[in-house]
Design an enzyme around this catalytic site. Sequence first.
Site, PDB file in Angstrom:
ATOM      1  N   GLN A 136      36.758  58.615  35.187  1.00  0.00           N
ATOM      2  CA  GLN A 136      36.452  57.858  35.108  1.00  0.00           C
ATOM      3  C   GLN A 136      36.255  56.764  36.070  1.00  0.00           C
ATOM      4  O   GLN A 136      37.096  56.476  37.365  1.00  0.00           O
ATOM      5  CB  GLN A 136      38.280  57.094  34.652  1.00  0.00           C
ATOM      6  CG  GLN A 136      37.932  55.687  34.047  1.00  0.00           C
ATOM      7  CD  GLN A 136      39.448  55.240  34.013  1.00  0.00           C
ATOM      8  OE1 GLN A 136      40.343  55.858  34.433  1.00  0.00           O
ATOM      9  NE2 GLN A 136      39.993  54.297  33.027  1.00  0.00           N
ATOM     10  N   GLY A 137      34.738  56.252  36.392  1.00  0.00           N
ATOM     11  CA  GLY A 137      34.147  55.912  37.069  1.00  0.00           C
ATOM     12  C   GLY A 137      33.942  54.156  37.093  1.00  0.00           C
ATOM     13  O   GLY A 137      33.217  53.797  36.412  1.00  0.00           O
ATOM     14  N   TYR A 138      35.607  54.128  37.012  1.00  0.00           N
ATOM     15  CA  TYR A 138      35.403  51.866  36.702  1.00  0.00           C
ATOM     16  C   TYR A 138      35.814  50.954  37.986  1.00  0.00           C
ATOM     17  O   TYR A 138      34.642  50.804  38.632  1.00  0.00           O
ATOM     18  CB  TYR A 138      36.968  51.754  36.179  1.00  0.00           C
ATOM     19  CG  TYR A 138      36.381  52.085  34.443  1.00  0.00           C
ATOM     20  CD1 TYR A 138      35.711  53.209  34.199  1.00  0.00           C
ATOM     21  CD2 TYR A 138      37.215  51.012  33.727  1.00  0.00           C
ATOM     22  CE1 TYR A 138      35.813  53.292  32.671  1.00  0.00           C
ATOM     23  CE2 TYR A 138      37.660  51.004  32.521  1.00  0.00           C
ATOM     24  CZ  TYR A 138      36.180  52.132  31.928  1.00  0.00           C
ATOM     25  OH  TYR A 138      36.324  52.108  30.333  1.00  0.00           O
ATOM     26  N   SER A 139      36.832  51.737  38.942  1.00  0.00           N
ATOM     27  CA  SER A 139      37.112  50.878  39.746  1.00  0.00           C
ATOM     28  C   SER A 139      35.773  51.092  41.201  1.00  0.00           C
ATOM     29  O   SER A 139      35.790  52.231  40.990  1.00  0.00           O
ATOM     30  CB  SER A 139      38.597  50.884  40.988  1.00  0.00           C
ATOM     31  OG  SER A 139      39.306  50.925  39.989  1.00  0.00           O
ATOM     32  N   SER A 171      39.767  59.746  39.817  1.00  0.00           N
ATOM     33  CA  SER A 171      40.436  61.037  39.906  1.00  0.00           C
ATOM     34  C   SER A 171      39.708  62.101  39.648  1.00  0.00           C
ATOM     35  O   SER A 171      38.940  61.994  38.285  1.00  0.00           O
ATOM     36  CB  SER A 171      41.282  60.818  38.447  1.00  0.00           C
ATOM     37  OG  SER A 171      42.222  59.175  38.418  1.00  0.00           O
ATOM     38  N   GLU A 254      43.637  53.993  27.638  1.00  0.00           N
ATOM     39  CA  GLU A 254      44.499  54.893  28.605  1.00  0.00           C
ATOM     40  C   GLU A 254      45.811  53.896  29.192  1.00  0.00           C
ATOM     41  O   GLU A 254      46.975  54.850  29.411  1.00  0.00           O
ATOM     42  CB  GLU A 254      43.462  53.909  29.749  1.00  0.00           C
ATOM     43  CG  GLU A 254      44.628  54.467  31.178  1.00  0.00           C
ATOM     44  CD  GLU A 254      43.458  54.066  33.148  1.00  0.00           C
ATOM     45  OE1 GLU A 254      42.400  52.949  32.453  1.00  0.00           O
ATOM     46  OE2 GLU A 254      43.804  54.212  33.603  1.00  0.00           O
ATOM     47  N   SER A 384      47.553  46.288  37.733  1.00  0.00           N
ATOM     48  CA  SER A 384      48.746  45.625  37.679  1.00  0.00           C
ATOM     49  C   SER A 384      49.705  45.883  37.121  1.00  0.00           C
ATOM     50  O   SER A 384      49.345  44.694  36.300  1.00  0.00           O
ATOM     51  CB  SER A 384      48.268  45.449  39.372  1.00  0.00           C
ATOM     52  OG  SER A 384      47.962  43.977  39.097  1.00  0.00           O
ATOM     53  N   GLU A 386      51.664  42.573  37.995  1.00  0.00           N
ATOM     54  CA  GLU A 386      50.370  41.117  37.834  1.00  0.00           C
ATOM     55  C   GLU A 386      49.794  41.036  36.222  1.00  0.00           C
ATOM     56  O   GLU A 386      49.451  40.384  35.861  1.00  0.00           O
ATOM     57  CB  GLU A 386      50.104  40.616  39.043  1.00  0.00           C
ATOM     58  CG  GLU A 386      51.011  40.550  40.361  1.00  0.00           C
ATOM     59  CD  GLU A 386      51.541  41.703  41.003  1.00  0.00           C
ATOM     60  OE1 GLU A 386      50.803  43.542  40.841  1.00  0.00           O
ATOM     61  OE2 GLU A 386      52.416  42.697  41.372  1.00  0.00           O
TER      62      GLU A 386
HETATM   63  C1  LIG Z   1      46.671  56.021  42.511  1.00  0.00           C
HETATM   64  C2  LIG Z   1      45.687  55.374  41.879  1.00  0.00           C
HETATM   65  C3  LIG Z   1      44.997  55.719  41.095  1.00  0.00           C
HETATM   66  C4  LIG Z   1      43.766  55.361  40.326  1.00  0.00           C
HETATM   67  N1  LIG Z   1      42.960  55.920  39.103  1.00  0.00           N
HETATM   68  C5  LIG Z   1      42.519  55.192  38.879  1.00  0.00           C
HETATM   69  C6  LIG Z   1      41.066  55.668  38.432  1.00  0.00           C
HETATM   70  O1  LIG Z   1      41.357  56.641  37.231  1.00  0.00           O
HETATM   71  N2  LIG Z   1      39.942  55.683  37.735  1.00  0.00           N
HETATM   72  C7  LIG Z   1      39.280  53.700  38.453  1.00  0.00           C
HETATM   73  O2  LIG Z   1      38.641  53.689  37.472  1.00  0.00           O
HETATM   74  N3  LIG Z   1      40.840  53.180  39.558  1.00  0.00           N
HETATM   75  C8  LIG Z   1      41.862  53.939  38.978  1.00  0.00           C
HETATM   76  N4  LIG Z   1      42.847  53.572  40.283  1.00  0.00           N
HETATM   77  C9  LIG Z   1      42.626  51.856  40.423  1.00  0.00           C
HETATM   78  C10 LIG Z   1      43.285  50.882  40.143  1.00  0.00           C
HETATM   79  O3  LIG Z   1      43.048  50.662  38.650  1.00  0.00           O
HETATM   80  C11 LIG Z   1      43.084  49.402  41.263  1.00  0.00           C
HETATM   81  O4  LIG Z   1      43.782  49.551  42.583  1.00  0.00           O
HETATM   82  C12 LIG Z   1      43.785  48.435  40.510  1.00  0.00           C
HETATM   83  O5  LIG Z   1      42.944  47.347  39.261  1.00  0.00           O
HETATM   84  C13 LIG Z   1      44.185  47.261  41.367  1.00  0.00           C
HETATM   85  O6  LIG Z   1      43.204  46.792  41.897  1.00  0.00           O
HETATM   86  P1  LIG Z   1      42.880  46.928  43.973  1.00  0.00           P
HETATM   87  O7  LIG Z   1      43.796  47.888  44.248  1.00  0.00           O
HETATM   88  O8  LIG Z   1      41.392  46.413  44.133  1.00  0.00           O
HETATM   89  O9  LIG Z   1      43.941  45.715  43.901  1.00  0.00           O
HETATM   90  P2  LIG Z   1      43.492  43.929  43.778  1.00  0.00           P
HETATM   91  O10 LIG Z   1      42.990  44.368  42.733  1.00  0.00           O
HETATM   92  O11 LIG Z   1      42.831  43.715  45.445  1.00  0.00           O
HETATM   93  O12 LIG Z   1      45.009  43.699  43.998  1.00  0.00           O
HETATM   94  C14 LIG Z   1      45.763  43.434  45.105  1.00  0.00           C
HETATM   95  C15 LIG Z   1      46.429  42.228  44.795  1.00  0.00           C
HETATM   96  O13 LIG Z   1      46.474  41.616  43.482  1.00  0.00           O
HETATM   97  C16 LIG Z   1      47.143  41.501  43.080  1.00  0.00           C
HETATM   98  N5  LIG Z   1      46.388  40.384  41.984  1.00  0.00           N
HETATM   99  C17 LIG Z   1      44.989  40.303  41.975  1.00  0.00           C
HETATM  100  N6  LIG Z   1      44.894  39.693  40.881  1.00  0.00           N
HETATM  101  C18 LIG Z   1      45.566  39.166  40.274  1.00  0.00           C
HETATM  102  C19 LIG Z   1      45.588  37.635  39.688  1.00  0.00           C
HETATM  103  N7  LIG Z   1      45.049  37.417  38.839  1.00  0.00           N
HETATM  104  N8  LIG Z   1      46.844  37.509  39.032  1.00  0.00           N
HETATM  105  C20 LIG Z   1      47.908  37.886  40.257  1.00  0.00           C
HETATM  106  N9  LIG Z   1      48.026  38.761  40.998  1.00  0.00           N
HETATM  107  C21 LIG Z   1      46.586  39.963  41.573  1.00  0.00           C
HETATM  108  C22 LIG Z   1      47.549  42.544  42.714  1.00  0.00           C
HETATM  109  O14 LIG Z   1      48.113  42.608  41.118  1.00  0.00           O
HETATM  110  C23 LIG Z   1      47.627  42.880  43.526  1.00  0.00           C
HETATM  111  O15 LIG Z   1      49.307  42.976  43.639  1.00  0.00           O
HETATM  112  C24 LIG Z   1      43.596  53.793  41.067  1.00  0.00           C
HETATM  113  C25 LIG Z   1      44.685  53.181  41.319  1.00  0.00           C
HETATM  114  C26 LIG Z   1      45.622  54.048  42.269  1.00  0.00           C
HETATM  115  C27 LIG Z   1      46.330  53.224  43.741  1.00  0.00           C
END
Ligand SMILES: Cc1cc2nc3c(=O)[nH]c(=O)nc-3n(C[C@H](O)[C@H](O)[C@H](O)COP(=O)(O)OP(=O)(O)OC[C@H]3O[C@@H](n4cnc5c(N)ncnc54)[C@H](O)[C@@H]3O)c2cc1C
Lengths: 401, 386
Positions: A136-139, A171, A254, A384, A386
Amino acid sequence: MDPERRGDLEEFRASTRAWLEAHCPSAMRTPARSADDDVWGGRAPVFPNEDARVWLERMAAKGWTAPTWPREYGGAGLSRDEARVLDEEQRRLGCRMALKSFGVWMLGPVLLEYGTEEQKRTFLPPTARGEIRWCQGYSEPSAGSDLASLQTRAVLDGDSYVVDGQKVWTSHADKADWMFCLVRTDAAAPKHEGISFLLIDMRSPGVSARPIRLISGASPFCEAFFDGVRVPASQLVGTLNGGWKVAKALLEHERALISKMRDAAFGEDEPLESVAKRYLGTDDGVLADALLRDRIAQAGMDSLCNSLTLRRSAETMRAGRPPGHETSMFKLYGTELNKRRFELLVEIEGYRGVGAEGSDVSAEELASTRAWLRSRANSIEGGSSEIQLNIIARRVLGLPE
Amino acid sequence: MSAGNTPVSLVLTEDQESIRRVARDYVQRSMPTTHLRALRDADDALGYAPACWSELAGLGVAGMVFPESVGGVGLGFAELGVVLEECGRTLAPTPIVSTVVLAGGAIALGGSEAQRQQWLPGVCAGERVLALAHDEGTRHARYRVATRAEPVAGGFRITGEKTFVLDGHGAEALVVVARVDGAVGDRTGLALFVVPASSPGVAVTRTPTVDSRNVARVRFDGVVVGVDAALGAPGDAADVLDRVLDRGAIALGAEMLGGALEAFERTVAYLKTRKQFGVPIGSFQALKHRAAQLFCEVELSRSVVLAALRAIDAGGPDVPVLAAAAKARTSDTFVRVAAEAIQMHGGIGVTDELDIGLFYKRAKVAAMTLGDGAHHRDRFARLHGY
Ligand SMILES: Cc1cc2nc3c(=O)[nH]c(=O)nc-3n(C[C@H](O)[C@H](O)[C@H](O)COP(=O)(O)OP(=O)(O)OC[C@H]3O[C@@H](n4cnc5c(N)ncnc54)[C@H](O)[C@@H]3O)c2cc1C
C-alpha cells in the site's frame, strides 16, 4: 432473518464444516507460531511447509480466499452471512488463514467498485489465488495524517505516467510484486482534487525499497523510492484526479480490517489472567497483586464490551438498519485496548517482560516485549487515534469544524 | 475472552422498538425531569408518584417480566430494559428496581407457588411496593450479612439493621436477607424472609439521598416470622440472592445507560449552540475529542447492557459475568459522562437550574447502588477464577 434463509445458512454451515474438516491439513489447524508461518503469496511465494501450500491451493480453488468476490474474479460469490459462517467455521476448527493479502483485504473491494473490466480480470483472479502480493503506497514523509498533501508526482507522457517521489511505511514493499499507490497528477488543483490511484509493478525500472527498523526491532515496513518510473496509463484506477474517492474507500476497508484483526487476536492469545497467575501467584484463589488484578479485570471487561459492540454493529447491518456508528470507533477502541493489554502483559511479567536479546528471558517473554513495543504503533498506523476522534466528532456527533 | 455465550441478537426487535416508543411517550410526557424536581421540592416522603406507578403498571411495566400465571405480561428483561432506559433519560423515579426486579424477583425465583400467588399479582397490578433489605455496611457487599435469623417455635426471630434499602420507606413488605448460620462474609447460611413492614419490631427510617430519591434504614428488633415467611430453605438462599442481585445490577445498568445517553446528547447539543470566542465551543478540539471518547464509552455500555438483559431472558450461564461487566461499565461510564457534561457546560453546569447536575448526582448514587465499578471488577475477576 427469515427462517428459510436461516435454514439455508445452517445447511451452508454444515457443508462448510465438512469441507474444512476434509480439506484443511492437520498441520494448518495448529496456531501459527510466529509471523514466519504467515503465507503472503506472490510471484515467489514462501511457505513454511508443504501443507501451507496445499491449504492455499485448496482454498483458492474454492474461491474462499476472497469469499465474497464474484466467481468470475476468483471469489466464491458468498453473501456476507455465508462469509461470516465460513469465518466462524474456520475459527472453530482453528484453521490458519490460508492467505494474508492486502490485495484481498483492501484493493479487491475497491477494484470491484471502481476498476475497469480489464483491471478486474487482470488483477483480481491472481490476487485471490495468492499469485500477486500487494503493498500500500499511501503515506509519505510529509504526508501522514494529512495524507492528501502527498507529493509523489505522476506526469502523463504518451501512454504512460512517469512517477517520481517517495513513500514511507509501505508494508512489505521489499517483498511485494505490485503497489497500489496514490500520486499527485495535478499540482495546481486543491489538494484532494489532484490525486490519482495507480497500480505499479514493483519490478519496473526506477523502483527501490528499503526496510525500516522500529523500536520493536526489524519490521516489514519500508521506504519506497520512485525515480522516473514508467507506469502504463491503463493502470489508473478510477478517473484521473479522482483518486481520493478510491483512496478513502480503501481506507474504510483497512480500518474495518484492523479492528477485526485486533478483536480476533484477543481470542487467540493466552488470557492475561492466566499469564498473571503464573507470574504473580494467587492468594486464596485470588491474584496476589490486587492492583494489577483490578486492571486485568478492567481490560477483560472492556474487551468483552468491545467484542459485543462489534457483534451488535454487524447484526445491525445485517438487519438492514443503518449502523449507529463508524468503523472509526472500532479502530480507535480496538487499538487503544490492544496497547493497554500489552502494557499490562509486560507489567505482569515484570523484569522478565523487559529483557533484550542475549538476556536469560524465554522466547515467549522476548516476543511479548516486542509485541508490547510494536503495539505502540497500533494507534498511529491506519489513521491515528486523534484522527479517528476527529472523524467521530464530525461525522457521528456532527460537531462543527 | 469470548463475547458471552448467549447467541441472541443485540438488535431491538420491532416489538421492542414499539415498547420503547410507548415508554418514551409516557415518561417524557408524565415524568420529565420537572417531575423529579417537584417531588424533591415537596420533600415527598415516598420519592416517587404512586399515580405514575399505577399508570406505568397499566401499561404493563410492573408485570412485564412475570408470567401470566401470576398476573404478569410474560415478556422479558430485554423489554423491561428498554423501559428502564427511557426512565433513566428523565431520571424518572419508579419502584421498578426495588419492587419488580429485586424483591419481586426474589419471590419469583425463590418463593413457593403459594408465596408467588400471595405477592406477585399485587406487584404486577402496581398495587404492592416491596423492597429488598440486604446491605448493612457503607458499601455494597454481597455476603456481608450480620443480621441473624434464629429459629424459634414455628418460625424465626430476625435481628439486625439494614441500610440503603431502595424504596424501603413506603414498602408494604421487605424481603430480608438474614443469616441462619455461618459468619459475616460467608456465602453459606443465608436466608430470605418476606416480612410485612407493619410487623412488630420493624423500624423504618427514611434516609433521602443526594439524587432526590429515597432509601431507608430498617431495623429488625427480634421480629418474629413464621416458617412460611422463608423463601426457599433457610440457609441456602445464596443462589437466589446471586441471581436477584445480578438482575438488579443489570436493570440498574439499563437505567444508567439511559441517563448516560441523555446527559451525553444534551451535552453534544450544547457544544453546537454555545458560542465563545465567536465560534461554537464544539469546534474546539479539546472538547471534540472528549465528546468522541464519551461516545465510544456509551456505545460499549449499550452493547453490554443489551447482551446482559438478553442473557437473563435466555437463562444463559453467562448472566453473572455480563451482570458484573454491565454494572461496572455503566457505573463508570455514567459518572464519567455526567462529570464531563458538567465540565463542558461550564458554570451553568453546576447550577441547580440546569438538569445536568441532577444526572451527575443520580450517576453517583446509582453507581454505588448494588456495587460500583471496583466492586464488580472484583466480582468479574472471581467469576473468571482469578
Ligand atoms: C507501524 C506503522 C505501519 C504503517 N503502515 C502503513 C502502510 O502500510 N501504508 C501506509 O501508507 N502508511 C502506513 N503507516 C503510516 C501511517 O498511516 C502514518 O504514520 C499515520 O497516518 C500518521 O502520520 P505521521 O506518522 O506522519 O504522523 P503525523 O501526521 O505527523 O502525526 C503526529 C501527531 O499529530 C497528531 N495529529 C496530526 N493531525 C492531527 C489533527 N488534525 N488533529 C489532531 N491531532 C493530529 C497525530 O495524531 C499524531 O499524534 C504506518 C505507520 C506505522 C507507524
